[in-house]
Design a protein around this motif. Structure first.
Motif, PDB file in Angstrom:
ATOM      1  N   GLU A  31       0.868  -1.171   0.000  1.00 15.70           N
ATOM      2  CA  GLU A  31       0.000   0.000   0.000  1.00 15.70           C
ATOM      3  C   GLU A  31       0.906   1.223   0.000  1.00 15.70           C
ATOM      4  O   GLU A  31       1.833   1.313   0.797  1.00 15.70           O
ATOM      5  N   VAL A  34       1.296   7.831   1.695  1.00 14.49           N
ATOM      6  CA  VAL A  34       1.066   9.174   1.174  1.00 14.49           C
ATOM      7  C   VAL A  34       1.910  10.169   1.953  1.00 14.49           C
ATOM      8  O   VAL A  34       1.927  10.170   3.174  1.00 14.49           O
ATOM      9  N   GLN A  39       2.213  10.002  -3.683  1.00 12.78           N
ATOM     10  CA  GLN A  39       2.432   8.615  -3.277  1.00 12.78           C
ATOM     11  C   GLN A  39       3.198   7.885  -4.378  1.00 12.78           C
ATOM     12  O   GLN A  39       3.049   8.179  -5.566  1.00 12.78           O
ATOM     13  N   LYS A  57      -4.113   5.479  -2.983  1.00  9.39           N
ATOM     14  CA  LYS A  57      -5.214   6.305  -2.473  1.00  9.39           C
ATOM     15  C   LYS A  57      -5.778   7.167  -3.592  1.00  9.39           C
ATOM     16  O   LYS A  57      -5.039   7.796  -4.340  1.00  9.39           O
ATOM     17  N   ARG A  58      -7.080   7.172  -3.631  1.00  7.48           N
ATOM     18  CA  ARG A  58      -7.789   7.939  -4.636  1.00  7.48           C
ATOM     19  C   ARG A  58      -7.484   9.438  -4.531  1.00  7.48           C
ATOM     20  O   ARG A  58      -7.427   9.999  -3.427  1.00  7.48           O
ATOM     21  N   THR A 101      -5.218   8.684 -10.437  1.00  8.11           N
ATOM     22  CA  THR A 101      -5.942   8.030  -9.346  1.00  8.11           C
ATOM     23  C   THR A 101      -7.332   8.630  -9.113  1.00  8.11           C
ATOM     24  O   THR A 101      -7.917   8.467  -8.050  1.00  8.11           O
ATOM     25  N   LYS A 123      -8.416   3.252  -4.131  1.00  8.72           N
ATOM     26  CA  LYS A 123      -9.576   3.397  -3.252  1.00  8.72           C
ATOM     27  C   LYS A 123      -9.438   4.595  -2.339  1.00  8.72           C
ATOM     28  O   LYS A 123      -8.384   5.173  -2.206  1.00  8.72           O
TER      29      LYS A 123
END
Ligand SMILES: [Cu+2]
Length: 123
Positions: A31, A34, A39, A57-58, A101, A123
Motif C-alpha cells: 500500500e 502518502v 504517493q 489512495k484515490r 488516481t 480506493k
C-alpha cells in the motif's frame, strides 16, 4: 494394509493438486504511503512483479517506479490498458509511470505479451 497406503498416497496427491491450483499462494502486496500529497511505490521486475498487488489512495498523485532486473524481453514493456499506458522498461533502469488516481477501482497491468500480471487498486 497395501490398500490403506495406496489410499493415503492418493489422498496426499489429490491434496497437493488442490493446493497447487486453488491454494492461496503468497502474493506480495504494498500500500502506497502518502506523503506531501504524493504517493509512490517501487516495483521490481524479475520473473514477475514484486510487489504484484498495489493499493493507491484515490485523488492523490501517484507514481509507480518499475525497475526491470530481468534480462528477459518478455518483461521489457509494461501495459496498463485501462490508462492507455504502454511503457518500455530498459533493463536496470528505474522507469517512473504516473497513474491517474481519480477513478477508484481495480485495474490490472501486464507485460507486453500479457503473460505476467499485476493488480492495482485505487480506493
Ligand atoms: Cu511477457
Amino acid at each position: 494394509m497395501t490398500k490403506l497406503i495406496v489410499l493415503l498416497v492418493g489422498v496426499a496427491i489429490i491434496g497437493f493438486i488442490v493446493w497447487w491450483f486453488f491454494g492461496k499462494h503468497q502474493v506480495t502486496s504494498a500500500e502506497a504511503a502518502v506523503k506531501d500529497n504524493h504517493q509512490s511505490v517501487d516495483i521490481e521486475v524479475s520473473g514477475g512483479y514484486s510487489p504484484e498487488k498495489i493499493v493507491l489512495k484515490r485523488g492523490v498523485p501517484a507514481v509507480l517506479n518499475f525497475t526491470r532486473k530481468d534480462a528477459s524481453t518478455c518483461l521489457d514493456r509494461v501495459v496498463f490498458s485501462d490508462f492507455g499506458i504502454n511503457q518500455e522498461l530498459p533493463q536496470n533502469h528505474r522507469e517512473s509511470i504516473e497513474i491517474d488516481t481519480s477513478k477508484p477501482g481495480d485495474y490490472e497491468w501486464a507485460c507486453g505479451m500479457d503473460m505476467f500480471h499485476g493488480k492495482l487498486t485505487i480506493k
